[in-house]
Design a protein around this motif. Structure first.
Motif, PDB file in Angstrom:
ATOM      1  N   UNK A 256       1.099  29.419  35.766  1.00  0.00           N
ATOM      2  CA  UNK A 256       0.979  27.974  35.534  1.00  0.00           C
ATOM      3  C   UNK A 256      -0.110  27.362  36.408  1.00  0.00           C
ATOM      4  N   UNK A 257      -0.160  27.787  37.664  1.00  0.00           N
ATOM      5  CA  UNK A 257      -1.155  27.206  38.575  1.00  0.00           C
ATOM      6  C   UNK A 257      -2.571  27.671  38.197  1.00  0.00           C
ATOM      7  N   UNK A 258      -2.698  28.955  37.875  1.00  0.00           N
ATOM      8  CA  UNK A 258      -4.038  29.453  37.532  1.00  0.00           C
ATOM      9  C   UNK A 258      -4.559  28.830  36.239  1.00  0.00           C
ATOM     10  N   UNK A 259      -3.642  28.487  35.334  1.00  0.00           N
ATOM     11  CA  UNK A 259      -4.063  27.805  34.103  1.00  0.00           C
ATOM     12  C   UNK A 259      -4.594  26.415  34.409  1.00  0.00           C
TER      13      UNK A 259
ATOM     14  N   UNK B 231      -3.322  41.608  38.874  1.00  0.00           N
ATOM     15  CA  UNK B 231      -3.769  42.488  37.798  1.00  0.00           C
ATOM     16  C   UNK B 231      -4.818  41.774  36.936  1.00  0.00           C
ATOM     17  N   UNK B 232      -5.953  42.448  36.647  1.00  0.00           N
ATOM     18  CA  UNK B 232      -6.981  41.829  35.794  1.00  0.00           C
ATOM     19  C   UNK B 232      -6.406  41.305  34.478  1.00  0.00           C
ATOM     20  N   UNK B 233      -5.346  41.938  33.987  1.00  0.00           N
ATOM     21  CA  UNK B 233      -4.747  41.469  32.732  1.00  0.00           C
ATOM     22  C   UNK B 233      -4.196  40.057  32.876  1.00  0.00           C
ATOM     23  N   UNK B 234      -3.672  39.752  34.062  1.00  0.00           N
ATOM     24  CA  UNK B 234      -3.153  38.401  34.301  1.00  0.00           C
ATOM     25  C   UNK B 234      -4.324  37.412  34.361  1.00  0.00           C
TER      26      UNK B 234
ATOM     27  N   UNK C 212      -7.108  37.691  32.807  1.00  0.00           N
ATOM     28  CA  UNK C 212      -7.586  37.478  31.431  1.00  0.00           C
ATOM     29  C   UNK C 212      -6.693  36.492  30.694  1.00  0.00           C
ATOM     30  N   UNK C 213      -5.414  36.608  30.946  1.00  0.00           N
ATOM     31  CA  UNK C 213      -4.458  35.719  30.278  1.00  0.00           C
ATOM     32  C   UNK C 213      -4.739  34.254  30.605  1.00  0.00           C
ATOM     33  N   UNK C 214      -5.197  33.980  31.831  1.00  0.00           N
ATOM     34  CA  UNK C 214      -5.468  32.592  32.213  1.00  0.00           C
ATOM     35  C   UNK C 214      -6.968  32.279  32.160  1.00  0.00           C
ATOM     36  N   UNK C 215      -7.711  33.173  31.481  1.00  0.00           N
ATOM     37  CA  UNK C 215      -9.154  32.976  31.263  1.00  0.00           C
ATOM     38  C   UNK C 215      -9.963  32.889  32.550  1.00  0.00           C
ATOM     39  N   UNK C 216      -9.611  33.749  33.510  1.00  0.00           N
ATOM     40  CA  UNK C 216     -10.445  33.880  34.704  1.00  0.00           C
ATOM     41  C   UNK C 216     -11.138  35.236  34.591  1.00  0.00           C
ATOM     42  N   UNK C 217     -12.377  35.279  35.006  1.00  0.00           N
ATOM     43  CA  UNK C 217     -13.152  36.517  34.880  1.00  0.00           C
ATOM     44  C   UNK C 217     -12.795  37.466  36.021  1.00  0.00           C
TER      45      UNK C 217
END
Ligand code: PHE
Length: 359
Positions: free
Chosen positions: A197-200, A309-312, A314-319
């Protein structure tokens, strides 16, 4: 027929009577007699409306002025009599300054709240801020976005409390527009959904801690509870490394336990961190020489952690090529148990004053 001279008489009579009064109860009666709903002056005032226009100017005005003056005098008298009665009372009462005072028992924070406050204080000094999120979560935030696929054992009915779907979901006003991702369907099993939620919502750099309640479908015993507390930590920026994770958490443990505790990191697995590690601290009871509490190993497990994890990302659209981060989850009850030497988790939610008073 009302005439001015009889009004004068009436006025004088009432003023004289008022002057003679010497008790509050008499004054009350007097007030009722003159100014009550059916009082003498009230009745007079009512009759003003029936007067001719001429009479209204003279007699009407007289009556109104009379009322204003009279009301003020009554109030004045009331204050006077009240003061007199107070003074009387004070002069009669004996105040014994040698009597012991009433001692009000002073409460204090619950031990778990104390642990949270201490933890927040320490991480605050590292530059972390407190964030929070809902306890009723969606599958998306609690699992999917954290790279926990549908068949992962953590989703098992035995671990998760699902909320009955009534069709009408409680809304979460602070979260804005409700999408299916937002629809709460379970009680969060960890505080990690708040990471997502915060990263979004906020761009890096991010450094947050999230203390809060979590729920798991477990039978209560000395070491298990269906509701307990965790604090989540998340730091995201450029060039964050595993060394940052180790340094931050080791320093935290030393400050929290006020001891030069040693830490060790064991490889572990969490779907949302890669690599993942569990952090042990040297046993606080035996300082690492081996005892019953640490099962002779000299170490006790304190928390779960890892690199985001890079997958997380990606989920929040961070490179993931641009950013890295670490995350950790600490059981608050566990911290309290180690810090205070408590051996039964249930004590923390029984509200037994004999237990709580010791902190
Ligand atoms: N969410 C994990 C748990 O509840 C703990 C954890 C948090 C592990 C963050 C790694 C990183 O077990």
């Amino acid at each position: 027929m009302i005439d001015v001279s009889s009004l004068y008489l009436l006025k004088n009579e009432s003023f004289a009577e008022l002057a003679k009064l010497s008790s509050l109860s008499d004054l009350d009666q007097f007030e009722l007699y003159w100014m009550g709903r059916k009082g003498k002056l009230t009745t007079l005032l009512r009759s003003v409306s029936e007067l001719s226009i001429e009479d209204k100017k003279t007699i009407g005005k007289f009556i109104n002025d009379y009322k204003v003056e009279f009301t003020a005098l009554i109030l004045q008298k009331k204050t006077l009599l009240k003061n007199v009665s107070l003074e009387q009372k004070l002069s009669q009462e004996i105040f014994d300054t040698t009597l012991p005072g009433t001692i009000f028992p002073r409460g204090h924070q619950h031990p778990l709240s104390q642990v949270i406050a201490e933890l927040v204080r320490i991480f605050h000094s590292f530059g972390f801020v407190v964030a929070d999120g809902p306890e009723m979560e969606s599958e998306f935030y609690n699992f999917e976005a954290l790279n926990i696929p549908p068949n992962h054992p953590a989703r098992d009915m035995q671990d998760t409390f699902y909320i009955e779907q009534t069709g009408k979901q409680p809304s979460l006003p602070s979260l804005g527009h409700l999408t299916s991702h937002e629809d709460p369907s379970l009680l969060r099993t960890h505080t990690s959904p708040v990471q997502v939620r915060i990263m979004q919502k906020y761009p890096p750099p991010i450094s947050i801690i999230v203390p809060g309640r979590v729920y798991r479908h477990e039978a209560m015993d000395a070491t298990h509870s269906c509701m307990f507390h965790q604090v989540e930590g998340l730091l995201v920026d450029k060039n964050v490394s595993f060394a940052d994770l180790k340094g931050t958490l080791t320093r935290f443990a030393q400050l929290f336990f006020e001891k030069d505790v040693k830490t060790r990191f064991r490889p572990s697995y969490f779907p949302f961190t890669e690599p993942s590690a569990e952090m042990d601290i040297s046993c606080l009871i035996c300082s690492g020489t081996g005892c019953r509490v640490c099962k002779q190993t000299g170490w006790v497990e304190l928390l779960g952690s890892g690199m985001v994890n890079p997958k997380v990302f990606e989920e929040v659209r961070l490179d993931p090529d641009q950013y890295s981060g670490f995350a950790f989850g600490i059981g608050i009850e566990r911290l309290a148990i180690f810090k205070y030497g408590v051996d039964d988790l249930r004590l923390f939610c029984e509200n037994d004053l004999r237990f709580l008073k010791q902190f």
